[in-house]
Design a protein around this motif. Structure first.
Motif, short mmCIF file in Angstrom:
data_model
loop_
_atom_site.label_atom_id
_atom_site.label_comp_id
_atom_site.label_asym_id
_atom_site.label_seq_id
_atom_site.Cartn_x
_atom_site.Cartn_y
_atom_site.Cartn_z
N PHE A 96 0.80 -1.22 0.00
CA PHE A 96 0.00 0.00 0.00
C PHE A 96 0.83 1.27 0.00
O PHE A 96 1.86 1.36 0.67
CB PHE A 96 -0.92 0.05 1.23
CG PHE A 96 -1.98 -1.00 1.22
CD1 PHE A 96 -3.11 -0.86 0.44
CD2 PHE A 96 -1.84 -2.14 2.00
CE1 PHE A 96 -4.10 -1.84 0.42
CE2 PHE A 96 -2.82 -3.13 1.99
CZ PHE A 96 -3.94 -2.98 1.20
N ILE A 97 0.35 2.26 -0.74
CA ILE A 97 0.80 3.64 -0.59
C ILE A 97 -0.36 4.35 0.09
O ILE A 97 -1.51 4.29 -0.38
CB ILE A 97 1.21 4.32 -1.91
CG1 ILE A 97 1.66 5.76 -1.64
CG2 ILE A 97 0.10 4.25 -2.95
CD1 ILE A 97 2.37 6.43 -2.79
N CYS A 98 -0.09 4.96 1.22
CA CYS A 98 -1.13 5.54 2.05
C CYS A 98 -1.07 7.07 2.00
O CYS A 98 -0.04 7.67 2.30
CB CYS A 98 -0.98 5.07 3.49
SG CYS A 98 -0.96 3.27 3.62
N PHE A 99 -2.18 7.63 1.62
CA PHE A 99 -2.35 9.08 1.61
C PHE A 99 -3.10 9.42 2.88
O PHE A 99 -4.26 9.02 3.05
CB PHE A 99 -3.09 9.51 0.35
CG PHE A 99 -2.33 9.17 -0.90
CD1 PHE A 99 -1.29 9.97 -1.34
CD2 PHE A 99 -2.62 8.00 -1.61
CE1 PHE A 99 -0.57 9.63 -2.49
CE2 PHE A 99 -1.90 7.65 -2.75
CZ PHE A 99 -0.88 8.48 -3.19
N LYS A 146 -7.70 13.90 -5.69
CA LYS A 146 -7.11 14.56 -6.86
C LYS A 146 -5.61 14.80 -6.67
O LYS A 146 -4.81 14.62 -7.59
CB LYS A 146 -7.83 15.87 -7.16
CG LYS A 146 -9.21 15.65 -7.74
CD LYS A 146 -9.94 16.96 -7.93
CE LYS A 146 -11.33 16.73 -8.55
NZ LYS A 146 -12.11 17.97 -8.60
N THR A 147 -5.22 15.20 -5.46
CA THR A 147 -3.81 15.42 -5.17
C THR A 147 -3.05 14.11 -5.20
O THR A 147 -1.94 14.03 -5.75
CB THR A 147 -3.66 16.11 -3.79
OG1 THR A 147 -4.35 17.37 -3.84
CG2 THR A 147 -2.20 16.38 -3.45
N ALA A 148 -3.65 13.03 -4.67
CA ALA A 148 -3.02 11.71 -4.71
C ALA A 148 -2.84 11.24 -6.16
O ALA A 148 -1.80 10.66 -6.50
CB ALA A 148 -3.86 10.71 -3.92
N LEU A 179 0.70 10.21 -7.90
CA LEU A 179 0.96 8.93 -8.54
C LEU A 179 1.39 9.09 -10.00
O LEU A 179 2.15 8.27 -10.52
CB LEU A 179 -0.25 8.02 -8.42
CG LEU A 179 -0.53 7.53 -7.00
CD1 LEU A 179 -1.87 6.81 -6.94
CD2 LEU A 179 0.59 6.64 -6.50
N GLN A 180 0.92 10.14 -10.66
CA GLN A 180 1.38 10.42 -12.02
C GLN A 180 2.85 10.82 -12.02
O GLN A 180 3.61 10.45 -12.91
CB GLN A 180 0.54 11.52 -12.65
CG GLN A 180 -0.86 11.10 -13.03
CD GLN A 180 -1.69 12.27 -13.53
OE1 GLN A 180 -1.17 13.30 -13.94
NE2 GLN A 180 -3.01 12.11 -13.49
N ASP A 209 4.04 0.44 -8.24
CA ASP A 209 3.09 -0.67 -8.21
C ASP A 209 2.58 -0.91 -6.80
O ASP A 209 2.76 -1.99 -6.23
CB ASP A 209 3.76 -1.95 -8.73
CG ASP A 209 3.94 -1.94 -10.23
OD1 ASP A 209 3.17 -1.22 -10.91
OD2 ASP A 209 4.84 -2.63 -10.72
N LEU A 210 1.97 0.10 -6.23
CA LEU A 210 1.38 -0.02 -4.89
C LEU A 210 -0.09 0.34 -4.96
O LEU A 210 -0.50 1.17 -5.77
CB LEU A 210 2.10 0.91 -3.90
CG LEU A 210 3.57 0.61 -3.63
CD1 LEU A 210 4.17 1.70 -2.75
CD2 LEU A 210 3.75 -0.75 -2.97
N GLN A 211 -0.87 -0.28 -4.12
CA GLN A 211 -2.30 -0.01 -4.05
C GLN A 211 -2.53 1.25 -3.23
O GLN A 211 -2.11 1.33 -2.08
CB GLN A 211 -3.00 -1.21 -3.38
CG GLN A 211 -4.48 -1.02 -3.15
CD GLN A 211 -5.26 -0.97 -4.46
OE1 GLN A 211 -4.95 -1.68 -5.40
NE2 GLN A 211 -6.26 -0.12 -4.50
N PRO A 212 -3.19 2.27 -3.80
CA PRO A 212 -3.46 3.48 -3.02
C PRO A 212 -4.52 3.22 -1.95
O PRO A 212 -5.45 2.46 -2.15
CB PRO A 212 -3.98 4.49 -4.05
CG PRO A 212 -4.07 3.78 -5.35
CD PRO A 212 -3.61 2.39 -5.18
N ARG A 213 -4.32 3.87 -0.81
CA ARG A 213 -5.26 3.78 0.30
C ARG A 213 -5.35 5.15 0.97
O ARG A 213 -4.36 5.87 1.03
CB ARG A 213 -4.77 2.72 1.29
CG ARG A 213 -5.78 2.36 2.36
CD ARG A 213 -5.27 1.26 3.24
NE ARG A 213 -4.33 1.81 4.21
CZ ARG A 213 -3.48 1.09 4.92
NH1 ARG A 213 -3.38 -0.21 4.76
NH2 ARG A 213 -2.67 1.68 5.79
#
Length: 117
Positions: free
Chosen positions: A44-47, A75-77, A81-82, A87-91
């Motif tokens: 996970f990538i955690c915002f 939108k900021t996340a 990511l762009q 290759d991490l799942q956003p959370r």
């Protein structure tokens, strides 16, 4: 941001690092808004939004992350990511910081606090 708010963010970051999250960015800003902490753990990538409230508040801190705030974070996340493909799942998490007498009383981590789209 006041000094107690900044301290809350620092304590939240330290709390997450003790839970073995790796810090990627702090106060990441875009034209849409700001994300307090960006961390990763496992897949996970955690915002993370850090919300602080007094212990006498009528609602939990996470309740103040309304739909408009969630949209700004999303939108900021997406922009992050762009700019930083991985290759991490956003959370989307929230860290609740409760204060009493201008001191931090407790910290609570809410994983997957909200989902968008």
């Amino acid at each position: 941001m006041n000094s107690l708010g900044k301290l809350a963010e620092l304590k939240a970051c330290d709390y997450m690092q003790k839970k073995r999250y790796k810090l990627l960015d702090v106060n990441y800003r875009s034209r849409f808004g700001e994300i307090d902490l960006i961390m990763k753990k496992g897949k996970f990538i955690c915002f993370i939004e850090v919300k602080m409230r007094n212990c006498r508040s009528i609602a939990a801190p996470a309740e103040f992350v309304d739909n408009a705030k969630q949209d700004k974070i999303y939108k900021t996340a997406s922009l992050y990511l762009q700019m930083h493909p991985m290759d991490l799942q956003p959370r989307f998490d929230v860290i609740e910081v409760i204060t009493e007498n201008n001191k931090i009383k407790s910290i609570k981590h809410l994983e997957n606090a909200f989902q968008l789209y």
